[in-house]
Every structure is written in C-alpha cells, then in structure tokens.
Design an enzyme around this catalytic site. Structure first.
Site, mmCIF file in Angstrom:
data_model
loop_
_atom_site.group_PDB
_atom_site.id
_atom_site.type_symbol
_atom_site.label_atom_id
_atom_site.label_comp_id
_atom_site.label_asym_id
_atom_site.label_seq_id
_atom_site.Cartn_x
_atom_site.Cartn_y
_atom_site.Cartn_z
ATOM 1 N N GLY A 44 1.558 6.599 0.537
ATOM 2 C CA GLY A 44 0.781 5.468 1.015
ATOM 3 C C GLY A 44 -0.693 5.795 0.912
ATOM 4 O O GLY A 44 -1.073 6.967 0.893
ATOM 5 N N LYS A 50 0.808 -1.221 0.000
ATOM 6 C CA LYS A 50 0.000 0.000 0.000
ATOM 7 C C LYS A 50 0.837 1.265 0.000
ATOM 8 O O LYS A 50 0.314 2.357 0.191
ATOM 9 C CB LYS A 50 -0.921 -0.013 1.218
ATOM 10 C CG LYS A 50 -1.833 -1.230 1.233
ATOM 11 C CD LYS A 50 -2.556 -1.358 2.531
ATOM 12 C CE LYS A 50 -3.306 -2.674 2.589
ATOM 13 N NZ LYS A 50 -3.878 -2.915 3.901
#
Length: 182
Positions: A50, A38
C-alpha cells in the site's frame, strides 16, 4: 496546491495479514476522487503493498520493489532484503530520491514500512500505518488488537473507519486485501 492525504494500515493477527486503505484523493481543499485503489497484490498475491503519496511515484516504487524481489532469481521471497535494497536505491539514486511516497509491504510473515529517507521499519506490534490519518488508524488498531475476537480484517476496517471520522483527508471507502500466514 498539492495532493494530500490518505490512510493505509497493515495488520497481522490470528494467522492473517491485511493491508487496507481509504479511497480519498485530495487536491488542495477539494476531494478529487473518493474511490482510489491504493493497495496492490504483488507476485501473484504473495505480497500486499500500500502507498501514501503520489500515485505515479508509488507505482514506480511497486515496480522497483518487485524487481528487487525477482533479482535474486532463486524463487525465494525475502521482502526484508528487497525492502532494504529498495530503500538504499531510493535514498541514493538521483531520480528515485525525488519520489514522494511511503510504502507498506507485507507477506505472510512480515509487515514493513519503507520510506524515501532510507527507513525500513518492522513494527514492534503487528500493526503499522502511514498517511495523514495513519496515527488515528494506528491508535485505534492498537486498542482493537486487544480484543481477541476481532480478526485482522475487522481490526483494519474499524481502525480506518475511525480515521475517516477524524481526518479530513481520509474517507470510509475502504479497500482491504488479505493473505493467510504460513
């Protein structure tokens, strides 16, 4: 049913900036994947990003963010300006407005949260976190930041491990990226 949860944290400490995230993808009450990535390095590793939210939406936002940085064309990287420009577009564009994600972006000097509601937040402390376990990781990080011996990497790792212990949408399969501060 919907996809739920993640935890992403950004920390700046002792000359390093870290962005870290857990790897869990949850659909309803089922864990679909435990090792999702992520976080991304952008612009040849000069920027860390992120996301929490829909993966396809996040990838679109990463691309748009990179476009905003490159749009200046002068070779300078200004993530604050790019973040504000992205937030404006995200808030006002009919297609982007429907994207469901939040982003953390960081370079060697700045950490920012960007949301679809038009928010660009630079944290007062050198810590910020998003996602379902974000408040747990944030609280833990604030406590760990007081320990002068811990690096940004260690603070991020320990904080996400605590979030994983209390948030059912966060696991301890953690990916961390780090850059040196200028």
């Amino acid at each position: 049913m919907s996809f739920k949860g993640t935890t992403v944290i950004a920390i700046k400490k002792n000359g390093k900036t870290v962005v870290a995230a857990d790897g869990q993808v949850t659909f309803g009450h089922t864990v679909l994947k435990s090792n999702a990535i992520k976080i991304r390095k952008l612009l040849n590793g000069k920027i860390l990003a992120g996301f929490a939210g829909s993966t396809s939406d996040a990838i679109t936002l990463f691309e748009k963010f990179e476009e905003k940085i490159k749009a200046k064309g002068d070779g300078l990287i200004d993530i604050k300006r790019a973040a504000v420009d992205l937030a404006k577009d995200w808030r006002s564009d009919k297609i982007l407005h429907k994207l469901e994600a939040m982003m953390l972006v960081a370079d060697s000097n700045n950490i920012l949260l960007i949301s679809g509601t038009g928010d660009v937040v630079e944290p007062e402390e050198d810590v910020i976190s998003i996602g379902s376990g974000g408040n747990y990781a944030y609280s833990a990080a604030l406590a760990y930041m007081e320990n002068k011996k811990l690096s940004a990497f260690e603070v991020a790792l320990r904080s996400l491990k605590i979030a994983a212990r209390v948030c059912i949408y966060t696991n301890s399969n953690i990916v961390l990226e780090e850059i040196e501060n200028e």
